[in-house]
Every structure is written in structure tokens, then in C-alpha cells.
Design an enzyme around this catalytic site. Structure first.
Site, PDB file in Angstrom:
ATOM      1  N   HIS A   1      -1.391   0.423  -9.711  1.00 25.73           N
ATOM      2  CA  HIS A   1      -2.015  -0.556  -8.802  1.00 25.73           C
ATOM      3  C   HIS A   1      -2.620  -1.733  -9.587  1.00 25.73           C
ATOM      4  O   HIS A   1      -3.831  -1.987  -9.519  1.00 25.73           O
ATOM      5  CB  HIS A   1      -3.073   0.116  -7.923  1.00 25.73           C
ATOM      6  CG  HIS A   1      -3.322  -0.618  -6.639  1.00 25.73           C
ATOM      7  ND1 HIS A   1      -3.671  -0.001  -5.465  1.00 25.73           N
ATOM      8  CD2 HIS A   1      -3.275  -1.946  -6.332  1.00 25.73           C
ATOM      9  CE1 HIS A   1      -3.832  -0.903  -4.504  1.00 25.73           C
ATOM     10  NE2 HIS A   1      -3.594  -2.099  -5.014  1.00 25.73           N
TER      11      HIS A   1
ATOM     12  N   GLU B   1      -3.652   7.617  -4.385  1.00 25.52           N
ATOM     13  CA  GLU B   1      -3.884   7.011  -5.697  1.00 25.52           C
ATOM     14  C   GLU B   1      -5.102   7.661  -6.325  1.00 25.52           C
ATOM     15  O   GLU B   1      -6.118   7.798  -5.645  1.00 25.52           O
ATOM     16  CB  GLU B   1      -4.118   5.505  -5.548  1.00 25.52           C
ATOM     17  CG  GLU B   1      -2.850   4.808  -5.114  1.00 25.52           C
ATOM     18  CD  GLU B   1      -2.977   3.296  -5.026  1.00 25.52           C
ATOM     19  OE1 GLU B   1      -4.059   2.760  -5.364  1.00 25.52           O
ATOM     20  OE2 GLU B   1      -2.019   2.654  -4.605  1.00 25.52           O
TER      21      GLU B   1
ATOM     22  N   ARG C   1       0.863  -1.181   0.000  1.00 26.33           N
ATOM     23  CA  ARG C   1       0.000   0.000   0.000  1.00 26.33           C
ATOM     24  C   ARG C   1       0.898   1.228   0.000  1.00 26.33           C
ATOM     25  O   ARG C   1       1.943   1.246   0.679  1.00 26.33           O
ATOM     26  CB  ARG C   1      -0.904   0.026   1.241  1.00 26.33           C
ATOM     27  CG  ARG C   1      -2.069  -0.952   1.208  1.00 26.33           C
ATOM     28  CD  ARG C   1      -3.116  -0.583   0.150  1.00 26.33           C
ATOM     29  NE  ARG C   1      -4.273  -1.458   0.165  1.00 26.33           N
ATOM     30  CZ  ARG C   1      -4.451  -2.510  -0.630  1.00 26.33           C
ATOM     31  NH1 ARG C   1      -3.515  -2.837  -1.509  1.00 26.33           N
ATOM     32  NH2 ARG C   1      -5.563  -3.218  -0.567  1.00 26.33           N
TER      33      ARG C   1
END
Ligand code: DGY
Length: 332
Positions: free
Chosen positions: A292, A273, A244
Site C-alpha cells: 500500500h 492489510e 482498495r
């Protein structure tokens, strides 16, 4: 399925693969958010009102305000991810709501991408591609785009859970020395199986040629890799993050990469993000960023959809979820 015999109402926060969506649509009155972008917060809270179940993504915050908006009829939260840092699990547990996730099926796919980033950042693959496309390739050069050897190097794995172990297994093929640090030390059998040696984090950072992060995000791991941690790494070291974004202090990472106190980074996750287009990291040739996509294979996203649907439908039937993250919700 509902007490009054009507189909349960669910909100599905994005179009997931059919393997999961079809059974949901068949069994429920489903409101599916069709946009590519997540529902804006206000819209999300509006759409979940009165739902019996919700299928959320890591971009949807499930907190008290969400649960209040959904109302007392909400019986299950199914998160389409293995990570669930977007969900306030204690808040759900406090209301007796089980939360499901999708562990296991994305382990190998995520480990594959961690390796792709490790090798690409170490051997400057994206940079080389940009170099060619920019028309800069004029000849074979003895010193052109030199990088770090992966084979025979020392790999430091931060977090030896399922994905960390899958990364370690691949390292054997490259004859690497594998070090690891985890909050709790693995069983001796696991260490033997993966040829991984436990050491303290500071030492791992100092000794590793490649450091790869596989911890979940929580209060203990937020900014685990901060300026001090980066300063412990070798100037030739490469950092890989498929965990993360907030596990790394991104401003400190940009400084370390700019000053070359570490050699390169390969990131699948950022904070926030998406990463801002003017983020300093994106100015740096030695930083490779992908959006991602660690679990983004056709097969894996299909399996995640099946698992998320199974969690949702079990919760709606009042059955135990196949993969609850808060099993304590089932205790009296
Ligand atoms: C997860 O599942 O937590 C990943 O980050 C996305 O697949």
C-alpha cells in the site's frame, strides 16, 4: 481556540511528516502516537477520550464506538488519505462532525505506481529479479520470462475519477487503446481529453489486456472483481489494483492466477492489510504485491500532511474544512 481559551486537545494517530505535524503541535495540545503500528483499538478509544479533534489514518476505524469514546467535544475528524472507507461518515454527519480528506495531491503519485505495477506485472520484473538473485540466470534465452507488450495494448480503466484519468493520460505515451467503465459516464470533454471510450464493465473485462482499478470502496464496489468478473478476462490479461483490497475477491484472484485464467496481477492493496504471510497469492510467481505505497513519495506524503493539518485546524477553529467529505454537515 477552545471555548475556555486553552489549547485544543487532539490525538494524532501516527507520526506524519513535519510539514503537517509542526503546525498541529504548535496550535494544539497534541498526543501523537509514535509507534510504527497503529494504536490497538482499546488504546485508540482510550486516547481519543475528551479530544476536540483527531487525525486518523486508513488503519483507524472511526465509527459510533470511536465517536462515543471521544465524547461530545469532538469537533473534527481529519483523515490522512483521500480514501475514507475507514470512517463511518453518516455517523459523523449525524453528530455534526465534519470529516476531512486529502484529495488531489496524491493523484499523480498513485497513477505512477499503478503504471509501475502494470509494467512490472506485464513484463515480469519482480519475477526476473528473483530469478537473478536465486542464481538461475545462465544465459540469454529465446523464451526466458516472456511477458505482454504494454505499448499498443488495450487498457481498461475501472473508475475514471481523478486517478483513473491520470492513468489514462499516461497511456497515450504507449499508444494504447483506452476503455473505461465508471458508475456514471464522464463528460464528452473528459472522454475526448483522455481518449477514453466508455463501455460496460463486462465488455471492458473481456477486451482489455490490462485492467486497472480506480474505484472507491463501498457496498457497490466490494468484490466488484469476483470469480465471474475474472472469468471474463483474457488469459493473457493483467489486473492492477491500487484502489482498495476488498474491491477484488482475493481468493478468486488467487485461483485465477494459479489456473492461469489470467496472466498476472500487480497489487498495492490487499484484503486484509497486511496480507497474511501464508496467503495463497504470495505463493504465486505471477502475483506482484507491494505494501500500500501508491502515494508514498516524499513530496506527496508531505502535501497530504499539510492538507490533513489544514482540515484539522480549520475544524478546531470552527471554520469550514478546506476538504470536507461530508459538506452536508454545514447545511442547517
Ligand atoms: C489514500 O489516500 O486513500 C491511499 O490509499 C493512501 O494514500
Amino acid at each position: 481556540m477552545s471555548a475556555d481559551g486553552t489549547r485544543p486537545r487532539v490525538f494524532v494517530a501516527r507520526r506524519i511528516p513535519d510539514a503537517g505535524l509542526d503546525p498541529i503541535v504548535e496550535a494544539c495540545s497534541a498526543d501523537v502516537w509514535e509507534d510504527e503500528l497503529p494504536p490497538p483499538r482499546e488504546e485508540l478509544l482510550r486516547r481519543v477520550a475528551g479530544c476536540d479533534g483527531v487525525l486518523t489514518l486508513l488503519t483507524d476505524r472511526v465509527d459510533d464506538a470511536f465517536l462515543d469514546a471521544a465524547g461530545p467535544g469532538l469537533r473534527v475528524v481529519s483523515n490522512y488519505a483521500v480514501g475514507y472507507d475507514n470512517v463511518d461518515v453518516p455517523a459523523c454527519t449525524g453528530r455534526g462532525i465534519p470529516v476531512g480528506n486529502t484529495p488531489g495531491v496524491l493523484t499523480e503519485t498513485t497513477a505512477d505506481l499503478a503504471w509501475a505495477l502494470l509494467m512490472a506485472a506485464g513484463r515480469r520484473v519482480a519475477e526476473g529479479d528473483r530469478y537473478v538473485r536465486a542464481g538461475r540466470w545462465r544465459t540469454w534465452g529465446p523464451q526466458l520470462l516472456l511477458g505482454s507488450d504494454v505499448h499498443g495494448a488495450t487498457l481498461g480503466i475501472v473508475g475514471l475519477g481523478r486517478i483513473g484519468q491520470a492513468v489514462a493520460r499516461r497511456a497515450a505515451g504507449f499508444g494504447m487503446t483506452v476503455l473505461y467503465w465508471s458508475r456514471s459516464r464522464a463528460e464528452p470533454g473528459i472522454e475526448r481529453e483522455f481518449g477514453a471510450t466508455f463501455i460496460e464493465l463486462d465488455e471492458l473485462l473481456a477486451r482489455s489486456d490490462f485492467v486497472t482499478l480506480h474505484v472507491s470502496l463501498n457496498d457497490e464496489t466490494r468484490h466488484l472483481i469476483d470469480a465471474a468478473a475474472l472469468a471474463r478476462m483474457k488469459p493473457s490479461a493483467v489486473l492492477v489494483n491500487t484502489a482498495r483490497g476488498p474491491v477484488v475477491d482475493q481468493a478468486a484472484l488467487a485461483e485465477a492466477l494459479r489456473d492461469r485464467t489470467i496472466a498476472a496481477a500487480g497489487l498495492d492493496v490487499t484484503d486484509p492489510e497486511p496480507i497474511a504471510s501464508d496467503d495463497p497469492l504470495l505463493q504465486l510467481e505471477n502475483c506482484l504485491v507491494v505494501p500500500h505505497i501508491a502515494s508514498a513519495s516524499y513530496a506527496t506524503r508531505g502535501k497530504m500532511a499539510e492538507m490533513a493539518a489544514a482540515n484539522l485546524l480549520a475544524g478546531l477553529r470552527g471554520e469550514r474544512l478546506p476538504n470536507p467529505v461530508n459538506p452536508e454537515v454545514y447545511r442547517d
